[in-house]
Design an enzyme around this catalytic site. Structure first.
Site, PDB file in Angstrom:
ATOM      1  N   SER A 154      -5.351   3.837  -3.567  1.00  0.00           N
ATOM      2  CA  SER A 154      -4.227   3.176  -2.898  1.00  0.00           C
ATOM      3  C   SER A 154      -3.501   2.257  -3.855  1.00  0.00           C
ATOM      4  O   SER A 154      -4.116   1.631  -4.722  1.00  0.00           O
ATOM      5  CB  SER A 154      -4.753   2.350  -1.715  1.00  0.00           C
ATOM      6  OG  SER A 154      -3.718   1.599  -1.114  1.00  0.00           O
ATOM      7  N   HIS A 172      -1.536  -0.037  -2.319  1.00  0.00           N
ATOM      8  CA  HIS A 172      -1.167  -0.995  -1.273  1.00  0.00           C
ATOM      9  C   HIS A 172       0.193  -0.654  -0.678  1.00  0.00           C
ATOM     10  O   HIS A 172       1.003  -1.542  -0.371  1.00  0.00           O
ATOM     11  CB  HIS A 172      -1.171  -2.428  -1.816  1.00  0.00           C
ATOM     12  CG  HIS A 172      -1.547  -3.463  -0.790  1.00  0.00           C
ATOM     13  ND1 HIS A 172      -2.847  -3.851  -0.571  1.00  0.00           N
ATOM     14  CD2 HIS A 172      -0.796  -4.182   0.090  1.00  0.00           C
ATOM     15  CE1 HIS A 172      -2.877  -4.769   0.389  1.00  0.00           C
ATOM     16  NE2 HIS A 172      -1.637  -4.980   0.802  1.00  0.00           N
ATOM     17  N   ASP A 218      -4.534   6.692   0.693  1.00  0.00           N
ATOM     18  CA  ASP A 218      -3.351   6.461   1.519  1.00  0.00           C
ATOM     19  C   ASP A 218      -2.119   6.569   0.648  1.00  0.00           C
ATOM     20  O   ASP A 218      -2.210   6.836  -0.553  1.00  0.00           O
ATOM     21  CB  ASP A 218      -3.435   5.102   2.237  1.00  0.00           C
ATOM     22  CG  ASP A 218      -3.383   3.903   1.274  1.00  0.00           C
ATOM     23  OD1 ASP A 218      -2.936   4.056   0.115  1.00  0.00           O
ATOM     24  OD2 ASP A 218      -3.783   2.797   1.682  1.00  0.00           O
ATOM     25  N   GLY A 219      -0.966   6.378   1.278  1.00  0.00           N
ATOM     26  CA  GLY A 219       0.274   6.397   0.509  1.00  0.00           C
ATOM     27  C   GLY A 219       1.273   7.426   0.987  1.00  0.00           C
ATOM     28  O   GLY A 219       1.294   8.552   0.491  1.00  0.00           O
ATOM     29  N   GLY A 220       2.079   7.060   1.990  1.00  0.00           N
ATOM     30  CA  GLY A 220       3.163   7.928   2.430  1.00  0.00           C
ATOM     31  C   GLY A 220       2.804   8.948   3.483  1.00  0.00           C
ATOM     32  O   GLY A 220       3.600   9.853   3.753  1.00  0.00           O
ATOM     33  N   VAL A 221       1.640   8.847   4.110  1.00  0.00           N
ATOM     34  CA  VAL A 221       1.248   9.826   5.130  1.00  0.00           C
ATOM     35  C   VAL A 221       2.116   9.654   6.371  1.00  0.00           C
ATOM     36  O   VAL A 221       2.132   8.599   6.998  1.00  0.00           O
ATOM     37  CB  VAL A 221      -0.244   9.667   5.506  1.00  0.00           C
ATOM     38  CG1 VAL A 221      -0.602  10.594   6.658  1.00  0.00           C
ATOM     39  CG2 VAL A 221      -1.123   9.956   4.298  1.00  0.00           C
ATOM     40  N   ARG A 222       2.833  10.710   6.717  1.00  0.00           N
ATOM     41  CA  ARG A 222       3.706  10.690   7.883  1.00  0.00           C
ATOM     42  C   ARG A 222       3.467  11.875   8.813  1.00  0.00           C
ATOM     43  O   ARG A 222       4.006  11.896   9.918  1.00  0.00           O
ATOM     44  CB  ARG A 222       5.182  10.693   7.443  1.00  0.00           C
ATOM     45  CG  ARG A 222       5.583   9.545   6.527  1.00  0.00           C
ATOM     46  CD  ARG A 222       5.567   8.212   7.249  1.00  0.00           C
ATOM     47  NE  ARG A 222       5.973   7.122   6.364  1.00  0.00           N
ATOM     48  CZ  ARG A 222       5.148   6.359   5.666  1.00  0.00           C
ATOM     49  NH1 ARG A 222       3.824   6.561   5.744  1.00  0.00           N
ATOM     50  NH2 ARG A 222       5.585   5.379   4.902  1.00  0.00           N
ATOM     51  N   ARG A 277       2.109   2.576   8.034  1.00  0.00           N
ATOM     52  CA  ARG A 277       3.391   2.263   8.656  1.00  0.00           C
ATOM     53  C   ARG A 277       3.597   2.976  10.000  1.00  0.00           C
ATOM     54  O   ARG A 277       4.088   2.347  10.947  1.00  0.00           O
ATOM     55  CB  ARG A 277       4.532   2.568   7.678  1.00  0.00           C
ATOM     56  CG  ARG A 277       4.604   1.561   6.517  1.00  0.00           C
ATOM     57  CD  ARG A 277       5.689   1.909   5.517  1.00  0.00           C
ATOM     58  NE  ARG A 277       5.794   0.914   4.447  1.00  0.00           N
ATOM     59  CZ  ARG A 277       5.170   0.989   3.274  1.00  0.00           C
ATOM     60  NH1 ARG A 277       4.357   2.000   3.023  1.00  0.00           N
ATOM     61  NH2 ARG A 277       5.336   0.045   2.358  1.00  0.00           N
TER      62      ARG A 277
END
Length: 336
Positions: free
Chosen positions: A232, A234, A265-269, A289
């Site tokens: 990550s 962050h 993690d990082g940008g999972v939509r 988010r």
């Protein structure tokens, strides 16, 4: 309530904080820290998005995979999907007090449990941790993530997590320079290997080290006793010009997969984003988010709907790439 309804309500509730752009590429929210955006130019948050988009699937439709198994077992828990709620906190600082801190934490924790998974609760300035730990106490299950404070204070907070029923505890070492903490006057800083070993020895719970971006530090954390590692940056919220997390994940997986649980993690939509991370070596992913959108747009029900949406999308992506189960996903489903 449908997920589309949740997004509509969240858009109103978060007006001026998050635009809920149709494509969440992080371009519209650069420099929104505190807030929900990326630090500085926002390049690290954008790199998370772009690294995910650069990967392409090999579609396969001549097979008999119709009901892929997306269940996983982590931290002694059987989860309905390889998705865990990231520690999102700071209602006053990041979300302008538009939701009570306890209510935000409860929406995350209970929404995850109702969907068959678990969530992390966060730490922050002042009495924030005392508030978020209340949600964990009420649920009796979850993961407490603690800022990289002085060792004695971190161990005190680990004891609180143990009493609250945490299934694991963690340290988000990528918060070592977090502006929200610095402005509050509370100490955060890098974690020495000696301190990490003492933390791992201080509890019987698995210790998660979040904020690993290099193969070298992944090995160091695993050797020091970390039960899990989170690849990550962050969310692109602490340092400009970092690579997208999924771009460094395969190398890290090659060093520590099987030794420590590997999260990222990082940008999972979407569910297809989840599948890409699993293909690149993650045992499960964290989603941040979108959990905020769910919480502000529908409380725990909105969060539950998010997880159900991700699970449905993940199953479809696995059918169209011929993946019978999470355990059998590999980089072979991606275009070279």
């Amino acid at each position: 309530m449908k997920w589309e309804d949740v997004l509509g309500r969240a858009r109103e509730a978060l007006k001026g904080i998050c635009n809920l752009c149709p494509i969440c590429d992080m371009k519209a929210c650069a420099s929104r820290v505190p807030g929900i955006g990326g630090i500085g130019t926002g390049s690290s948050a954008k790199n998370n998005y772009e690294a995910l988009r650069s990967l392409r699937f090999k579609m396969k439709t001549l097979h008999d995979v119709t009901e892929p198994d997306i269940n996983v077992e982590l931290f002694g828990q059987k989860l309905a999907m390889p998705v865990i709620g990231a520690a999102v906190a700071g209602a006053a600082i990041n979300f302008k007090d538009r939701m009570n801190e306890v209510d935000l934490a409860k929406a995350q924790v209970f929404g995850a449990l109702e969907a068959g998974t678990i969530a992390m609760i966060g730490d922050g300035p002042g009495d924030l941790y005392d508030k978020t730990i209340e949600a964990l106490k009420g649920a009796g299950k979850g993961i407490a993530i603690i800022k990289p404070r002085k060792l004695d204070e971190m161990i005190r907070r680990i004891r609180m997590a143990e009493e609250a029923g945490a299934v694991a505890v963690g340290v988000d070492v990528d918060a070592a320079g977090l502006v929200n903490m610095r402005r509050s006057g509370e100490y955060v800083g890098p974690l020495s290997l000696g301190a990490l070993r003492k933390i791992c020895e201080s509890t019987k719970l698995p210790v998660i080290i979040k904020g690993i971006m290099t193969e070298e530090e992944a090995v160091m954390a695993s050797d020091a006793g970390a039960g899990a590692i989170v690849v990550s940056n962050h969310g692109g919220r602490v340092l400009d010009d970092l690579p997208g997390t999924i771009s460094v994940l395969p190398g890290i997986a090659s060093k520590v997969k099987g030794r420590s649980i590997l999260l990222a993690d990082g940008g999972v939509r979407s569910g297809s984003d989840v599948l890409k991370f699993i293909a690149c070596g993650a045992d499960a992913v964290l989603v941040g988010r979108p959990v905020v959108w769910g919480a502000f747009g529908g409380g725990k029900e909105g969060v539950r709907l998010l997880y159900e949406k991700l699970a449905d999308e993940l199953r479809i992506a696995m059918i169209l790439t011929s993946c019978p189960s999470i355990k059998e996903v590999s980089m072979s489903i991606l275009q070279s």
